[in-house]
Each structure stands twice: as structure tokens, then as C-alpha cells.
Design an enzyme around this catalytic site. Structure first.
Site, PDB file in Angstrom:
ATOM      1  N   ASP A  78       0.857  -1.194   0.000  1.00  0.00           N
ATOM      2  CA  ASP A  78       0.000   0.000   0.000  1.00  0.00           C
ATOM      3  C   ASP A  78       0.893   1.244   0.000  1.00  0.00           C
ATOM      4  O   ASP A  78       1.976   1.232  -0.609  1.00  0.00           O
ATOM      5  CB  ASP A  78      -0.987  -0.046   1.177  1.00  0.00           C
ATOM      6  CG  ASP A  78      -2.282   0.718   0.882  1.00  0.00           C
ATOM      7  OD1 ASP A  78      -3.184   0.152   0.256  1.00  0.00           O
ATOM      8  OD2 ASP A  78      -2.378   1.904   1.253  1.00  0.00           O
ATOM      9  N   ASP A  79       0.476   2.276   0.661  1.00  0.00           N
ATOM     10  CA  ASP A  79       1.171   3.573   0.615  1.00  0.00           C
ATOM     11  C   ASP A  79       2.588   3.473   1.213  1.00  0.00           C
ATOM     12  O   ASP A  79       2.925   2.496   1.871  1.00  0.00           O
ATOM     13  CB  ASP A  79       0.324   4.588   1.410  1.00  0.00           C
ATOM     14  CG  ASP A  79       0.591   6.019   1.004  1.00  0.00           C
ATOM     15  OD1 ASP A  79       1.564   6.264   0.265  1.00  0.00           O
ATOM     16  OD2 ASP A  79      -0.176   6.900   1.426  1.00  0.00           O
ATOM     17  N   LYS A 156      -3.732  -0.488  -7.066  1.00  0.00           N
ATOM     18  CA  LYS A 156      -4.784   0.266  -6.357  1.00  0.00           C
ATOM     19  C   LYS A 156      -4.488   1.735  -6.590  1.00  0.00           C
ATOM     20  O   LYS A 156      -3.407   2.210  -6.239  1.00  0.00           O
ATOM     21  CB  LYS A 156      -4.737  -0.071  -4.863  1.00  0.00           C
ATOM     22  CG  LYS A 156      -5.519   0.883  -3.952  1.00  0.00           C
ATOM     23  CD  LYS A 156      -5.490   0.364  -2.507  1.00  0.00           C
ATOM     24  CE  LYS A 156      -5.972   1.394  -1.493  1.00  0.00           C
ATOM     25  NZ  LYS A 156      -5.874   0.879  -0.103  1.00  0.00           N
ATOM     26  N   ASP A 158      -5.397   5.257  -5.509  1.00  0.00           N
ATOM     27  CA  ASP A 158      -6.079   6.026  -4.467  1.00  0.00           C
ATOM     28  C   ASP A 158      -6.410   7.426  -4.989  1.00  0.00           C
ATOM     29  O   ASP A 158      -6.010   7.774  -6.115  1.00  0.00           O
ATOM     30  CB  ASP A 158      -5.169   6.081  -3.230  1.00  0.00           C
ATOM     31  CG  ASP A 158      -5.960   6.174  -1.942  1.00  0.00           C
ATOM     32  OD1 ASP A 158      -7.169   6.460  -1.996  1.00  0.00           O
ATOM     33  OD2 ASP A 158      -5.363   5.974  -0.862  1.00  0.00           O
ATOM     34  N   SER A 190     -10.197   3.772  -6.175  1.00  0.00           N
ATOM     35  CA  SER A 190     -10.797   4.367  -4.970  1.00  0.00           C
ATOM     36  C   SER A 190     -11.720   5.529  -5.325  1.00  0.00           C
ATOM     37  O   SER A 190     -12.222   6.228  -4.432  1.00  0.00           O
ATOM     38  CB  SER A 190      -9.704   4.832  -4.010  1.00  0.00           C
ATOM     39  OG  SER A 190      -8.889   3.746  -3.646  1.00  0.00           O
ATOM     40  N   ARG A 215     -13.239   0.923  -3.999  1.00  0.00           N
ATOM     41  CA  ARG A 215     -13.608   1.293  -2.642  1.00  0.00           C
ATOM     42  C   ARG A 215     -14.752   2.294  -2.728  1.00  0.00           C
ATOM     43  O   ARG A 215     -14.612   3.340  -3.342  1.00  0.00           O
ATOM     44  CB  ARG A 215     -12.391   1.905  -1.945  1.00  0.00           C
ATOM     45  CG  ARG A 215     -11.328   0.893  -1.520  1.00  0.00           C
ATOM     46  CD  ARG A 215     -11.708   0.212  -0.219  1.00  0.00           C
ATOM     47  NE  ARG A 215     -12.072   1.227   0.753  1.00  0.00           N
ATOM     48  CZ  ARG A 215     -11.188   1.991   1.393  1.00  0.00           C
ATOM     49  NH1 ARG A 215      -9.907   1.814   1.229  1.00  0.00           N
ATOM     50  NH2 ARG A 215     -11.594   2.935   2.233  1.00  0.00           N
ATOM     51  N   ASP A 219     -12.375   4.281   5.168  1.00  0.00           N
ATOM     52  CA  ASP A 219     -11.397   3.255   5.551  1.00  0.00           C
ATOM     53  C   ASP A 219     -11.867   2.434   6.743  1.00  0.00           C
ATOM     54  O   ASP A 219     -12.374   2.991   7.723  1.00  0.00           O
ATOM     55  CB  ASP A 219     -10.081   3.920   5.975  1.00  0.00           C
ATOM     56  CG  ASP A 219      -9.355   4.542   4.801  1.00  0.00           C
ATOM     57  OD1 ASP A 219      -9.883   4.517   3.676  1.00  0.00           O
ATOM     58  OD2 ASP A 219      -8.251   5.066   5.042  1.00  0.00           O
TER      59      ASP A 219
HETATM   60  C1  GLA Z   1      -6.407   6.066   2.037  1.00  0.00           C
HETATM   61  C2  GLA Z   1      -6.960   4.712   1.582  1.00  0.00           C
HETATM   62  C3  GLA Z   1      -6.415   3.604   2.473  1.00  0.00           C
HETATM   63  C4  GLA Z   1      -4.900   3.617   2.402  1.00  0.00           C
HETATM   64  C5  GLA Z   1      -4.364   4.990   2.790  1.00  0.00           C
HETATM   65  C6  GLA Z   1      -2.862   5.115   2.558  1.00  0.00           C
HETATM   66  O1  GLA Z   1      -6.874   6.424   3.293  1.00  0.00           O
HETATM   67  O2  GLA Z   1      -8.362   4.697   1.630  1.00  0.00           O
HETATM   68  O3  GLA Z   1      -6.904   2.355   2.083  1.00  0.00           O
HETATM   69  O4  GLA Z   1      -4.492   3.265   1.111  1.00  0.00           O
HETATM   70  O5  GLA Z   1      -4.988   6.025   2.037  1.00  0.00           O
HETATM   71  O6  GLA Z   1      -2.360   6.344   2.908  1.00  0.00           O
END
Ligand code: GLA
Length: 406
Positions: A78-79, A156, A158, A190, A215, A219
Site C-alpha cells: 500500500d502507501d 490500487k 487512491d 478508490s 472502494r 477506511d
Molecule cells: C487512504 C486509503 C487507504 C490507504 C491509505 C494510505 O486512506 O483509503 O486504504 O491506502 O490512504 O495512505
């Protein structure tokens, strides 16, 4: 003349289609974010920082501890995986030099050698949500190409630091760019979560054409409240969400938090049962190196997984609810149904419930076999209008499989 005009009008729709043939059933795997967040200090926290080591260790566990066999195949970054700046010459994203010293390609190779798939994270906008370099509209093609060259299997995208106008251009553009690479790359958008998740701002028909999953909502956090909040939203807006889901394109209520710090056993059963009913992607975000036996057995239980992976891909529906009890129903292949009776109450005693299949509109066959999915125990043979009685503990679920007697 009219035919030509109609064909031209359809053209943009047809050409934006993702059409990558993947995720005919909801994807399953592991995703770093909920459990590991943006921990970047590998000196103090070598075991939990976002690093190649973390993803290799999770991949090892997926294969060695039965997860992959149960269906969990994706290992998703992820991030917070990049350097704070793109490469000044090539303009490409650069994996953090200390935390991913070998880069992403060798990590992808390792993950593929185990029969798994690698997912990565990007953000349409100037920055990711964690403040790392984002993917602006002009960088979409380059990033898609880079991910393809590295052997990435899922992206993914975002939406932090983007405007609604940029999202309307950027999400379809990334879909096309991924297609153009020639590599099959699943695409998680997202987009709807940044536009309130509902029409008219969100166009679910378009999403189904350009993304494999998306999404819709906020979260997930490590709490039962957060799980309930998501389930309630899915129930409230189900008439919008149900038609959007199907083979190759799924609503995503976010990660499974089973095996983390907060959920009780009953709450864990309930989250998994509801994600099965909702035909949700099953991305666990937990520490597979430390997960307890109970959580592991639950997450690998074939009962809920088979319901989740049903090939018809019809998302389940909240059939009725009383004060604190939800009855959810999902149609499955072969005239079967999954029923989840969710006790959302906090009263200390189990709730006594009486139901009949006909009250759930299940009336076609003469007899049905009803099985308690988690207990793997047949409860008996029932005519549609016969009542059956059971009780459900507070913050827990009863997950039933209803099969016509052939
Ligand atoms: C957003 C996304 C999360 C995650 C964070 C990472 O909040 O919805 O799922 O990827 O960013 O910073």
C-alpha cells in the site's frame, strides 16, 4: 445514418472497457495498510516497517501456512513504498532505496516464484494520502508502464489530493493505460470513495467497465464499530450497490481485520460472514507471522470462502432487519442460498430467532437442507414453510447454507 451515429456514440464506452478477464470471483489476498500503515522506521521497527522484507515474509507465510491453498493469492503493497521524489531524469517512481534496496522487480519475481501475485499502490493526484509522490494525469502512462515492466499484477489507485474533475479523467485514463501495457493488471479504483459513493456523482456503470474493484466508502479501522458502520452503509444503499457488482467488477468494503487487535471471536466470524454475503474482495490486513490459531482457522474455513467465491457473483441483500437483528440473503449457484443472521445488539443474552424459508422467499424446492456453515453441521431437512429455531450471540452471526434437496 442513424446506425453510424449510434455506433459513434457507443465508441467511447467500448474503448474505455478494462476487459482484462480477471477477478471473475472476488480477489483474495493480503494487503499491508490497515495493520502496518505508514511505518517507515526500519531501524527501530525492522519487523513491521514497510519494506521488501515485510512483503517477502508475508508471501512466505501465505504459502507455508495454508493461506494460498485456501485461495489467498495477492500480496499487496500500500502507501509509503517510494522515495519522497521521483527520479529526476526518467520521471519514474523510485522504491525507497533503504527499504526496497533491490527494487520492485525482484520482489515481484520472488512472489511469482511462490505462485502468488503482487499488488502495488499509487494515488491519482499530487501526493499519496501519506504524502509520497502521486500520479498526476500526465504521469499515468509512465506509471502504468513502469508497473508492467516490474511485473506487477494489480494496482490500487487512491484519490487523495485530486479534484473531482481530475478523477473523472484520471481513473478511465489509468484503465486504458494498464490495458495498453499488454500485461494483465487488475485495477482497484478508490474513485467512488472520494465522491461520496453514491449517484449521481458516482457512475457505477462506468466503474464496472473500467475497474475490477472499487472502494465505495471510508477506511476500515481496527474496531467492531467500524465493521458495523460499513455493513450498515452497505445495507442502506444496497439497491445502488447490488447491481454494480458481478464477475470481474466488485464493490470493496475494505480489508478484513480478523486476526488483529480488536475483534472478538464472534465479531471475527461476523465480519467474514458479511464479506462473504457481500461478495467482497477478501484482503486480510493482519500479521500472518503472529496470527493466532483461531483466527487462522476461521479465515481459512472453506464454508465462508466458498460462499464468497460463488461463480454467479451476485452480491447479497439485507432481506429484513428488526431492532438489532439483520437477516441477509445471498443467492448462489444451483438454487442454493447463503443466509447470515447478524446480531448487532449489545444485550447480554443470545437472541432467539424463528425463521422459515418461505419468509425469506425461498420456496422453489420441496425440501431444503440447512447447514450451519461455521459448525459445518447439517441442521436438518426443511419444507419452505416449516419454522426453524436458533439463537445468535450478541455481536455474532449465524451463517447458514440452504440447498435444495435434489
Ligand atoms: C487512504 C486509503 C487507504 C490507504 C491509505 C494510505 O486512506 O483509503 O486504504 O491506502 O490512504 O495512505
Amino acid at each position: 445514418m442513424w446506425t453510424l451515429i449510434i455506433c459513434l456514440a457507443l465508441l467511447p464506452v467500448l474503448t474505455t472497457s478494462l476487459d482484462n478477464g480477471v477477478m471473475r470471483v472476488p480477489p483474495m489476498g493480503w494487503l499491508a495498510w490497515e495493520r502496518f500503515r505508514c511505518e517507515t522506521d526500519c531501524v527501530r521497527n525492522p519487523h513491521t516497517c514497510i519494506s521488501e522484507r515485510l512483503f517477502m515474509e508475508m508471501a512466505d507465510r501465505l504459502v507455508k501456512d495454508g493461506w494460498s491453498h485456501a485461495g489467498y493469492k495477492y500480496v499487496n503493497i500500500d502507501d509509503c513504498w517510494t522515495e519522497k521524489k521521483r527520479n529526476a531524469t526518467t520521471g519514474r517512481l523510485v522504491p525507497d532505496l533503504k527499504r526496497f534496496p533491490n527494487g520492485i522487480k525482484p520482489l515481484a519475481d520472488y512472489i511469482h516464484s511462490l505462485g502468488l501475485k503482487l499488488g502495488i499502490y499509487a494515488d491519482l493526484g499530487n501526493f499519496t494520502c501519506g504524502g509520497y509522490p502521486g500520479t498526476t494525469l500526465d504521469q499515468i502512462q509512465l506509471d502504468a508502464q513502469t508497473f508492467a515492466e516490474w511485473g506487477v499484477d494489480m494496482v490500487k489507485l487512491d484519490g487523495c489530493y485530486s479534484t473531482p474533475e481530475e478523477r473523472a479523467i484520471g481513473y478511465p485514463k489509468m484503465s486504458k493505460a494498464l490495458n495498453k501495457t499488454g500485461r494483465v493488471i487488475a485495477y482497484s479504483c478508490s474513485w467512488p470513495a472520494y465522491d461520496g459513493g453514491l449517484p449521481p456523482k458516482v457512475n457505477y456503470t462506468l466503474l464496472g467497465e473500467i475497474c475490477n474493484l472499487w472502494r465505495n466508502y471510508g477506511d476500515i479501522q481496527d474496531s467492531w464499530d467500524s465493521v458495523l458502520n460499513i455493513v450498515n452503509w452497505w445495507g442502506k444503499y444496497q439497491d445502488i450497490l447490488i447491481p454494480a457488482a458481478g464477475p470481474g467488477h466488485w464493490n470493496d468494503p475494505d480489508m478484513l481485520i480478523v486476526g488483529d487487535f480488536s475483534l472478538s471471536e464472534g465479531e471475527s466470524r461476523a465480519q467474514l460472514a458479511m464479506w462473504a454475503i457481500l461478495a467482497a474482495p477478501l484482503f486480510m490486513s493482519n500479521d500472518l507471522r503472529r496470527i493466532g490459531r483461531t483466527a487462522r482457522a476461521l479465515l481459512q474455513h472453506p464454508g465462508p470462502i466458498n460462499i464468497n467465491q460463488d461463480p454467479l457473483g451476485i452480491q447479497g441483500r439485507l432481506f429484513f432487519s428488526t431492532a438489532s437483528l439483520d437477516v441477509w440473503k445471498r443467492q448462489l449457484k444451483g438454487g442454493r442460498y447463503a443466509i447470515a443472521v447478524l446480531n448487532k445488539g449489545t444485550g447480554g443474552t443470545p437472541k432467539k430467532v424463528e425463521l422459515s424459508l418461505s419468509s425469506l422467499n425461498i420456496t422453489t424446492a420441496q425440501f431444503y437442507v440447512i447447514t450451519d456453515v461455521y459448525e459445518d453441521k447439517p441442521l436438518g431437512l426443511y419444507k419452505p414453510n416449516a419454522s426453524f429455531h436458533f439463537s445468535v450471540n450478541p455481536s455474532d452471526v449465524l451463517l447458514l447454507l440452504v440447498e435444495p434437496l435434489s
